[in-house]
Design a protein around this motif. Structure first.
Motif, short mmCIF file in Angstrom:
data_model
loop_
_atom_site.label_atom_id
_atom_site.label_comp_id
_atom_site.label_asym_id
_atom_site.label_seq_id
_atom_site.Cartn_x
_atom_site.Cartn_y
_atom_site.Cartn_z
N ALA A 36 4.43 14.98 -11.20
CA ALA A 36 3.67 14.86 -9.96
C ALA A 36 2.59 13.81 -10.13
N MET A 37 2.66 12.75 -9.32
CA MET A 37 1.67 11.68 -9.43
C MET A 37 0.52 11.92 -8.45
N VAL A 38 -0.69 11.90 -8.98
CA VAL A 38 -1.88 12.09 -8.15
C VAL A 38 -2.80 10.90 -8.40
N ARG A 39 -3.75 10.73 -7.48
CA ARG A 39 -4.68 9.60 -7.63
C ARG A 39 -5.86 9.96 -8.50
N HIS A 40 -6.26 11.25 -8.41
CA HIS A 40 -7.44 11.68 -9.17
C HIS A 40 -7.14 12.99 -9.87
N GLU A 41 -7.85 13.19 -10.97
CA GLU A 41 -7.80 14.47 -11.67
C GLU A 41 -8.78 15.41 -10.94
N GLY A 58 -2.57 8.08 -11.36
CA GLY A 58 -2.36 6.63 -11.24
C GLY A 58 -2.56 6.16 -9.82
N ASP A 59 -2.58 4.84 -9.69
CA ASP A 59 -2.79 4.20 -8.39
C ASP A 59 -1.49 3.47 -8.03
N LEU A 60 -0.94 3.79 -6.86
CA LEU A 60 0.33 3.18 -6.44
C LEU A 60 0.19 1.69 -6.14
N LEU A 61 -1.05 1.19 -6.12
CA LEU A 61 -1.26 -0.25 -5.91
C LEU A 61 -1.45 -0.98 -7.23
N GLU A 62 -1.33 -0.27 -8.34
CA GLU A 62 -1.48 -0.89 -9.67
C GLU A 62 -0.11 -0.91 -10.35
N SER A 109 9.59 7.21 5.54
CA SER A 109 9.37 6.18 6.55
C SER A 109 8.98 6.87 7.85
N GLN A 110 9.28 6.28 8.96
CA GLN A 110 8.93 6.87 10.26
C GLN A 110 10.06 6.62 11.25
N MET A 111 10.21 7.55 12.20
CA MET A 111 11.31 7.47 13.15
C MET A 111 11.23 6.23 14.05
N PRO A 125 0.04 -1.09 12.53
CA PRO A 125 0.21 -1.74 11.22
C PRO A 125 1.03 -0.86 10.28
N GLN A 126 0.93 0.45 10.41
CA GLN A 126 1.68 1.35 9.53
C GLN A 126 3.18 1.28 9.85
N GLN A 127 3.50 1.31 11.13
CA GLN A 127 4.92 1.28 11.50
C GLN A 127 5.55 -0.04 11.09
N GLN A 129 4.65 -1.85 8.58
CA GLN A 129 4.79 -1.85 7.12
C GLN A 129 5.98 -1.00 6.70
N HIS A 130 6.21 0.12 7.39
CA HIS A 130 7.40 0.92 7.07
C HIS A 130 8.67 0.11 7.36
N TRP A 131 8.67 -0.60 8.48
CA TRP A 131 9.85 -1.39 8.85
C TRP A 131 10.11 -2.46 7.79
N VAL A 151 6.70 12.44 14.65
CA VAL A 151 5.32 12.89 14.40
C VAL A 151 5.29 14.30 13.78
N PHE A 152 4.34 14.49 12.83
CA PHE A 152 4.26 15.77 12.11
C PHE A 152 3.44 16.80 12.88
N LEU A 153 3.91 18.04 12.89
CA LEU A 153 3.09 19.15 13.41
C LEU A 153 1.86 19.31 12.52
N1 LIG Z 1 1.57 12.25 9.94
C1 LIG Z 1 2.64 12.02 10.69
O1 LIG Z 1 2.73 12.43 11.87
C2 LIG Z 1 3.82 11.28 10.08
C3 LIG Z 1 5.01 11.18 10.82
C4 LIG Z 1 6.09 10.50 10.26
C5 LIG Z 1 5.98 9.91 9.01
N2 LIG Z 1 4.80 10.01 8.33
C6 LIG Z 1 4.68 9.36 7.03
O2 LIG Z 1 4.43 10.34 6.04
C7 LIG Z 1 3.69 9.74 4.98
C8 LIG Z 1 2.46 10.56 4.72
O3 LIG Z 1 2.89 11.81 4.24
P1 LIG Z 1 1.87 12.96 3.94
O4 LIG Z 1 1.11 13.27 5.22
O5 LIG Z 1 2.59 14.05 3.28
O6 LIG Z 1 0.91 12.20 2.93
P2 LIG Z 1 -0.65 12.42 2.66
O7 LIG Z 1 -0.88 13.84 2.36
O8 LIG Z 1 -1.44 11.76 3.75
O9 LIG Z 1 -0.83 11.52 1.36
C9 LIG Z 1 -0.25 11.88 0.14
C10 LIG Z 1 -1.09 11.39 -0.98
O10 LIG Z 1 -1.04 9.96 -1.13
C11 LIG Z 1 -2.10 9.71 -2.04
N3 LIG Z 1 -2.40 8.29 -2.12
C12 LIG Z 1 -2.91 7.49 -1.17
N4 LIG Z 1 -3.09 6.25 -1.66
C13 LIG Z 1 -2.69 6.27 -2.96
C14 LIG Z 1 -2.66 5.30 -3.98
N5 LIG Z 1 -3.05 4.04 -3.78
N6 LIG Z 1 -2.20 5.68 -5.19
C15 LIG Z 1 -1.78 6.95 -5.42
N7 LIG Z 1 -1.79 7.91 -4.48
C16 LIG Z 1 -2.25 7.57 -3.26
C17 LIG Z 1 -3.27 10.52 -1.50
O11 LIG Z 1 -4.14 10.84 -2.57
P3 LIG Z 1 -5.62 11.45 -2.29
O12 LIG Z 1 -5.40 12.77 -1.60
O13 LIG Z 1 -6.22 11.59 -3.62
O14 LIG Z 1 -6.31 10.47 -1.38
C18 LIG Z 1 -2.58 11.73 -0.91
O15 LIG Z 1 -2.78 12.88 -1.65
C19 LIG Z 1 3.39 8.30 5.42
O16 LIG Z 1 4.40 7.49 4.91
C20 LIG Z 1 3.52 8.39 6.92
O17 LIG Z 1 3.80 7.15 7.53
C21 LIG Z 1 3.72 10.68 8.82
#
Ligand SMILES: NC(=O)c1ccc[n+]([C@@H]2O[C@H](COP(=O)([O-])OP(=O)(O)OC[C@H]3O[C@@H](n4cnc5c(N)ncnc54)[C@H](OP(=O)(O)O)[C@@H]3O)[C@@H](O)[C@H]2O)c1
Length: 305
Positions: A36-41, A58-62, A109-111, A125-127, A129-131, A151-153
């Motif tokens: 399980a990858m997390v950003r912070h301990e 770890g950081d997903l941008l590194e 991704s997203q629908m 910008p998010q949509q 980037q997913h595309w 969209v998520f409940l």
């Molecule tokens: N919300 C909606 O309605 C919806 C609908 C369709 C699709 N989605 C997609 O679902 C995804 C989000 O899912 P989710 O809500 O389950 O996620 P989330 O809980 O918002 O995020 C998951 C984790 O990503 C971590 N994270 C963020 N930046 C990071 C980095 N640079 N390095 C490492 N970890 C990082 C965060 O860490 P921290 O907690 O430590 O910040 C967070 O715990 C997105 O792709 C979104 O587009 C969302």
């Protein structure tokens, strides 16, 4: 290639009910090894460890962090919070996954991406980037499975409608008469976990996920009313008012821009979609609005007896 390493779950800390975190629990329940990858301990990392996951920070941008966490894993779930660096993180993951040689990469991704093309993107910008991320994964030649939920409940309706339902028994959103079919992250996570447990039949597929019903917001409000045993109504508020409210919450600009676009697309009927991905992959139908609200009565101000 042998497939005996742990399954990597990125974004595993999340909030309670977030996808990565729920997938981690589901795979551990099946007796599968999870990294399980997390950003912070923090406490969330400790909870994951106590549940049996190997926790890595770890950081997903590194790129070097991503290489370290992917190494030794043959199956990967890639998802993280809606954020400005999403495309960079996706391409970094694809680059590392090719180098390491993973057998399955399940990409969140997203629908909305289903309706996008070069001539027809959206202002979110998010949509976008997913595309673009999906394009890059297709070029990569990796064994990919794409998950496109609506969209998520949990991630949208719970945080953004519970304060007004609690205080005024009103769902206040600028969705007009548009229909929507929200899905629970529990169902999204069940799909992801099923695919990761046995990726073979799913490789190369795209799964669109919605809830069981597409309805306008009056219909959604009726389901809230039934779940809470009190009248909840929908109020179609002006988009500008909603945007001001989001700004007051102090959300990052990227997320605000994304949410404002989602509302626009809802009003335009673009979330009026039905897909059977949840049942097709897991064998069980998706949870509806009423069931979801019934599971969270306190957040919505309680159920009248
Ligand atoms: N919300 C909606 O309605 C919806 C609908 C369709 C699709 N989605 C997609 O679902 C995804 C989000 O899912 P989710 O809500 O389950 O996620 P989330 O809980 O918002 O995020 C998951 C984790 O990503 C971590 N994270 C963020 N930046 C990071 C980095 N640079 N390095 C490492 N970890 C990082 C965060 O860490 P921290 O907690 O430590 O910040 C967070 O715990 C997105 O792709 C979104 O587009 C969302």
């Amino acid at each position: 290639m042998a497939d005996n390493g742990p399954i990597l779950i990125t974004g595993a800390a999340g909030q309670l009910g977030a996808v990565g975190r729920t997938v981690t629990g589901l795979l551990l329940d099946r007796g599968l090894p999870v990294r399980a990858m997390v950003r912070h301990e923090d406490d969330r990392a400790e909870t994951l460890r106590a549940a049996g996951a190997e926790v890595v920070v770890g950081d997903l941008l590194e790129p070097a962090d991503v290489y370290r966490v992917v190494s030794g894993c043959r199956r990967v779930y890639f998802g993280m919070s809606v954020s400005a660096g999403y495309l960079e993180a996706t391409v970094t993951m694809a680059t590392v996954a090719r180098e390491v040689g993973v057998n399955a990469l399940v990409n969140m991704s997203q629908m909305t991406v289903s309706q996008m093309s070069i001539q027809n993107t959206t202002p979110s910008p998010q949509q976008r980037q997913h595309w673009l991320g999906e394009q890059a994964l297709a070029w990569s030649g990796l064994p990919v499975v794409i998950i496109r939920p609506t969209v998520f409940l949990d991630g949208f309706f719970l945080p953004l409608t519970s304060p007004s339902v609690r205080d005024r028994s009103r769902i206040e959103l600028p969705f007009g008469r548009g229909k929507t079919s929200p899905v629970s992250t529990a169902d999204v996570a069940r799909v992801v976990a099923t695919v990761l447990a046995e990726p073979g039949p799913h490789l190369g597929r795209i799964y669109e996920l919605t809830g069981p019903r597409s309805q306008d917001m009056d219909g959604v409000a009726r389901e809230y009313s039934e779940a809470l045993n009190r009248e909840v109504t929908y109020v179609d508020i002006p988009p500008e008012e909603w945007e001001q409210g989001l700004k007051k919450l102090g959300l990052p600009e990227h997320l605000t821009h994304h949410l404002v676009t989602m509302a626009e697309l809802n009003r335009a009927g673009r979330y009026d979609r039905m897909a059977d991905g949840v049942e097709r992959v897991t064998g069980r139908p998706a949870m509806g609005v009423r069931e979801f609200v019934s599971l969270h009565p306190d957040e919505f101000g309680g159920r009248r007896s």
